[in-house]
Write an enzyme that holds these catalytic residues in place. Structure first.
Site, PDB file in Angstrom:
ATOM      1  N   ASP A   8     -54.429 -31.522  33.587  1.00 21.41           N
ATOM      2  CA  ASP A   8     -54.269 -32.742  32.798  1.00 21.41           C
ATOM      3  C   ASP A   8     -52.921 -32.615  32.110  1.00 21.41           C
ATOM      4  O   ASP A   8     -52.769 -31.837  31.175  1.00 21.41           O
ATOM      5  CB  ASP A   8     -55.415 -32.843  31.783  1.00 21.41           C
ATOM      6  CG  ASP A   8     -55.221 -34.004  30.807  1.00 21.41           C
ATOM      7  OD1 ASP A   8     -54.256 -34.779  30.975  1.00 21.41           O
ATOM      8  OD2 ASP A   8     -56.046 -34.129  29.885  1.00 21.41           O
ATOM      9  N   LYS A  72     -43.538 -37.183  28.329  1.00 26.72           N
ATOM     10  CA  LYS A  72     -44.255 -37.954  29.341  1.00 26.72           C
ATOM     11  C   LYS A  72     -43.950 -39.442  29.189  1.00 26.72           C
ATOM     12  O   LYS A  72     -43.999 -40.192  30.151  1.00 26.72           O
ATOM     13  CB  LYS A  72     -45.753 -37.690  29.184  1.00 26.72           C
ATOM     14  CG  LYS A  72     -46.627 -38.333  30.242  1.00 26.72           C
ATOM     15  CD  LYS A  72     -48.080 -37.926  30.015  1.00 26.72           C
ATOM     16  CE  LYS A  72     -49.037 -38.667  30.920  1.00 26.72           C
ATOM     17  NZ  LYS A  72     -50.431 -38.262  30.650  1.00 26.72           N
ATOM     18  N   GLU A 182     -56.383 -40.542  35.206  1.00 27.82           N
ATOM     19  CA  GLU A 182     -57.074 -39.812  34.136  1.00 27.82           C
ATOM     20  C   GLU A 182     -58.487 -40.333  33.866  1.00 27.82           C
ATOM     21  O   GLU A 182     -59.427 -39.541  33.821  1.00 27.82           O
ATOM     22  CB  GLU A 182     -56.226 -39.814  32.856  1.00 27.82           C
ATOM     23  CG  GLU A 182     -55.027 -38.881  32.983  1.00 27.82           C
ATOM     24  CD  GLU A 182     -53.908 -39.178  32.002  1.00 27.82           C
ATOM     25  OE1 GLU A 182     -54.122 -39.980  31.080  1.00 27.82           O
ATOM     26  OE2 GLU A 182     -52.813 -38.607  32.173  1.00 27.82           O
ATOM     27  N   ASP A 208     -59.807 -44.574  27.473  1.00 31.78           N
ATOM     28  CA  ASP A 208     -59.052 -43.317  27.408  1.00 31.78           C
ATOM     29  C   ASP A 208     -57.777 -43.505  26.589  1.00 31.78           C
ATOM     30  O   ASP A 208     -56.788 -44.036  27.084  1.00 31.78           O
ATOM     31  CB  ASP A 208     -58.732 -42.867  28.850  1.00 31.78           C
ATOM     32  CG  ASP A 208     -57.936 -41.569  28.894  1.00 31.78           C
ATOM     33  OD1 ASP A 208     -57.605 -41.017  27.830  1.00 31.78           O
ATOM     34  OD2 ASP A 208     -57.639 -41.107  30.016  1.00 31.78           O
TER      35      ASP A 208
END
Lengths: 626, 215
Positions: A8, A72, A182, A208
């Protein structure tokens, strides 16, 4: 086949998991911590390599250099996006002053080159350092070489962002078996776990909210089959956005203009803000103390905040989750009542206001029994097991989050593959020439939902040559899009009469060529044999900082358990430890750590007794409950 | 009832021959996953014995799920590259078949073309009507929206006619094998439907047909 790992790769934290004895297991450090901060530090005196994770923060405090965090957010994005983020939020690092040739496709940060100068570093390279650290952890834990990995990406990542993630994996020496969304990975780990208990079939929404990205997916699962019905999200919305307003207030109170704060001041303020935010999950009011570098001095600062104030500050950010939630339900053709449950994933769903939002939007109590930080990595490891030949009844049927098309006359997008189409898939459209004797045709491949190509994400441009010389509209060119299971696109254009064909693997030009990857691999990781003594010192500093943080927390929660003399002893030991980690003498750091341990013993013991007492009390209540 | 013409298909692992028209999954000789014949009917891929206009959407969805379970490349991680490529072809063809059959227009188009009926040219009356619609859309946004709504209504009305024309053919053997008056009528309706869909799309009213620009 060697064992595959699941990774992850998060905005703030990353994790690695592997399936052992049939169960997914997150791999931890010696302190039991599974999370590795997605932070990379390049010191001015470090000729090669970088520090990753908790060590990166320690490195930043110990010496001059550049700390890259939350990179990211810039994966597969252009320089203007990066500049906008840095202008309107936390300035945690600087962009490389000389933009790359194709700056709109390539963000570069300025980092020390170890020789007194600076060099550019891409978000792909920063991500590769984090991935390499996770690969190293897995190899140490498993005692074997690891090369195969499943890496998760936000469901709403576009082709460029996915490609960048794949490149980072390659750069870290990993064979990326699959990129998995994800929320899909989370649903897999959660669903298989429930299925083992004989429950969990049905239609679920996975909500999420991570550090930097938000996804919501609607999935069905039944007997090991996970089918995504629709997905939506925002790749620039996350818990990081909650921290900045707090950090701004802190900087302002210390007399630092937030808009002109130096990167290390910003990092310090954000760290304090994050501690306050986390403490307010359980408390109604906190006073968090910390230090902030102002001029040449380290100034003690305090952030005093109530939960109500925090919620007022973050409400506008939380409300941005509504749009994607609506879109996902509409695209799935469902209403909240059609769902069997709403699963909360991502560290930021611990924030009470976020839970309240999910409860209100979906009209039901959300399910909070998935581990919000670890469930995504666990799901990735299950998929990795399957793809390395594991024998498990599991199948993911995912969709493409964004429509794919080509630009036509007038800049309008002709969509070939609609969003939420199951992947892999393909589609063909036929185009004709618009001028007499036109011998070539230009194609512009875009991704997004907007009508005009200029408002969509540009993925690639290419030209088909060798079209037979015919009148306008007579030559016909068939354009075929093929989307693979990772959500990556290949486009082929074929002239119908002669069969002349051009094919492009859609690879944004910021993407790295194989030769570049080889070169970077040689240049960075394998030469990263730092001074062993320095590494040991940094590890020791990290350990001290953990104990300091734990002490802060203990005093905040249970300060009443120590008397004035004991508190004074703890404070002295804390001050000594802070002083020791600012220096470079490892034995002094060790001595300070031992002293701190001794001073905090009474508090630790009493806290333990108190916890045991509480646990017993709960047990008694349980026992008397009919 | 006649079967569709057989399509020769060789196993890429052992070379054994198969009839691709039935969309087989595994080789009868060696058990490997087979490739997909490029001319296989989307109906065969979705488990329907013969082509038809009326389909049960939920049965189609179940067939898609069940076949996805069997052919998905993730299931063949331990197999050879050749077999994994075949599995990838299978699942892509399956997803494309589902897309082609989930919309009535696209199903009808497939049936008409399979029978060898050429797509009809539009009559002068229809072209005049269409031009008039386009002209009316050139005013303000409200005008545009009115034309979109009207075109959508006409699309729905013609689709109902198409349903009445093709529906009865489902029960007749070989109805979709050769041209007939009903199929020619269907082809004329499809041409009109396509121009209406094109108009709605041009005006920004969304896609009424998945495969609007294909072929």
């Amino acid at each position: 086949m060697a064992r595959g790992i699941g990774i992850d790769l998060g905005t703030t934290y990353s994790l690695v998991a592997v399936v052992r004895d049939g169960k997914p297991e997150v791999l931890r450090d010696e302190h039991g911590e599974g999370r590795v901060p997605s932070a990379v530090f390049f010191g001015e005196d470090m000729a090669a390599g970088a520090l990753v994770g908790f060590e990166a923060f320690a490195g930043e405090r110990a010496k001059p250099g550049a700390l890259l965090t939350s990179t990211k957010r810039f994966m597969g994005r252009g320089r203007s996006v990066a500049q906008a983020v840095l202008d309107h939020g936390a300035r945690t690092f600087r962009l490389w002053p000389a933009p790359a040739v194709d700056a709109e496709r390539l963000v570069q940060f300025a980092v020390p080159d170890g020789e007194g100068g600076e060099r550019p570093c891409t978000p792909v390279e920063a991500a590769a350092y984090v991935l390499k650290a996770l690969k190293d952890r897995a190899e140490a834990e498993l005692g074997e070489e690891v090369s195969d990995a499943v890496i998760t990406v936000p469901a709403y990542f576009d082709d460029a962002q996915r490609q960048a993630t794949r490149d980072a994996g390659r750069l870290a020496g990993l064979r990326v078996l699959r990129l998995v969304a994800e929320p899909t990975a989370a649903a897999v780990a959660y669903g298989l776990d429930k299925e083992a208990e004989g429950r969990g079939q049905g239609t679920y929404a996975v909500f999420d909210l991570g550090g930097g990205t938000f996804d919501v997916s609607v999935l069905e699962f039944d007997r090991g089959l996970f089918r995504v019905r629709a997905t939506a999200g925002d790749t620039a919305l996350g818990g990081d956005d909650f921290d900045w307003p707090l950090a701004e207030r802190l900087l302002g109170a210390a007399g630092v203009d937030p808009a002109a704060a130096l990167p290390h001041q910003t990092h310090q303020a954000l760290a304090i803000a994050r501690r306050a935010k986390e403490a307010l999950t359980d408390l109604d009011h906190v006073d968090v103390e910390g230090v902030l570098a102002v001029g040449d001095e380290e100034r003690a600062v305090q952030l005093s905040l109530s939960r109500a104030e925090l919620e007022r500050l973050i409400l506008p950010v939380v409300n941005r989750c509504a749009g994607p939630c609506e879109r996902a339900l509409v695209d799935a053709g469902l209403t909240p009542n059609d769902l069997d449950g709403v699963i909360l994933v991502g560290g930021s769903t611990r924030v009470p206001l976020v839970r309240a939002f999910a409860r209100e939007f979906f009209g039901r109590e959300p399910l909070c029994d998935a581990h919000p930080d670890e469930v995504v990595a666990a799901g990735a490891s299950l998929q990795a097991e399957l793809l390395t030949g594991g024998d498990r009844d599991l199948l993911l049927l995912d969709v493409t989050p964004l429509s794919l098309g080509v630009e036509t006359m007038g800049g309008v997008v002709d969509k070939l593959i609609a969003r939420n189409s199951p992947t892999p898939c393909s589609a063909t459209h036929t185009f004709t020439t618009y001028a007499d004797h036109q011998s070539a045709m230009d194609f512009h491949v875009v991704q997004g939902e907007r009508e005009k190509a200029e408002h969509c994400k540009s993925l690639a441009r290419f030209t088909l040559r060798g079209i037979p010389l015919l009148g306008a509209g007579l030559a016909r060119v068939a354009v075929t899009f093929q989307l693979d299971a990772d959500g990556l696109l290949t486009v082929t254009a074929k002239e119908q009469a002669t069969g002349t064909t051009t094919s492009v693997e859609v690879k944004p030009s910021y993407g790295l060529t194989d030769a570049e990857v080889e070169g970077m691999l040689m240049a960075s990781f394998d030469h990263a044999q730092d001074d062993i003594e320095e590494r040991l010192l940094i590890e020791k500093r990290v350990e001290v900082e953990r104990v300091l943080a734990a002490t802060d927390k203990a005093l905040l929660e249970d300060g009443g358990l120590v008397d004035a003399a004991e508190r004074a002893a703890i404070e002295r030991a804390v001050a000594a430890a802070r002083g020791a980690i600012a220096g470079t003498d490892r034995s002094a750091v060790q001595a300070a750590l031992d002293a701190l341990d001794a001073a905090t013993q009474p508090l630790a013991h009493r806290r333990m007794s108190k916890r045991i007492g509480e646990a017993l009390e709960h047990k008694r209540i349980d026992e008397v409950t009919p | 009832m006649s079967r569709p013409a057989s399509l020769p298909l060789a196993c890429r692992v052992c070379g054994a021959d198969h009839d691709g028209s039935t969309a087989p999954i595994a080789c009868v000789a060696c058990g490997a996953v087979l490739p997909v014949h490029p001319q296989v009917s989307p109906f065969a891929l979705l488990g329907l014995a013969r082509p038809r206009f009326h389909v049960d959407d939920s049965a189609l969805d179940r067939a898609w799920l069940e076949r996805s379970r069997r052919v998905h490349p993730d299931r063949f991680a331990r197999k050879s590259d050749a077999e994994r490529r075949c599995a990838a072809e299978q699942v892509a063809a399956l997803n494309d078949a589902k897309r082609a059959l989930s919309v009535p227009y696209d199903r009808a188009l497939w049936l008409v073309q399979r029978a060898g009926v050429p797509l009809a040219t539009l009559g002068p009356a229809w072209l005049t009507e269409l031009m008039e619609l386009r002209e009316r859309a050139e005013g303000d946004d409200a005008d545009k929206q009115r034309v979109i709504d009207e075109a959508r209504a006409r699309f729905a009305e013609r689709l109902a006619t198409l349903d009445a024309v093709l529906g009865p053919l489902d029960d007749i053997d070989d109805a979709y094998a050769t041209p007939s008056a009903a199929l020619r009528r269907a082809a004329a309706l499809l041409a009109e439907l396509k121009t209406l869909a094109r108009l709605v799309d041009d005006l920004g009213g969304g896609k009424l047909i998945a495969t609007l620009d294909e072929r």
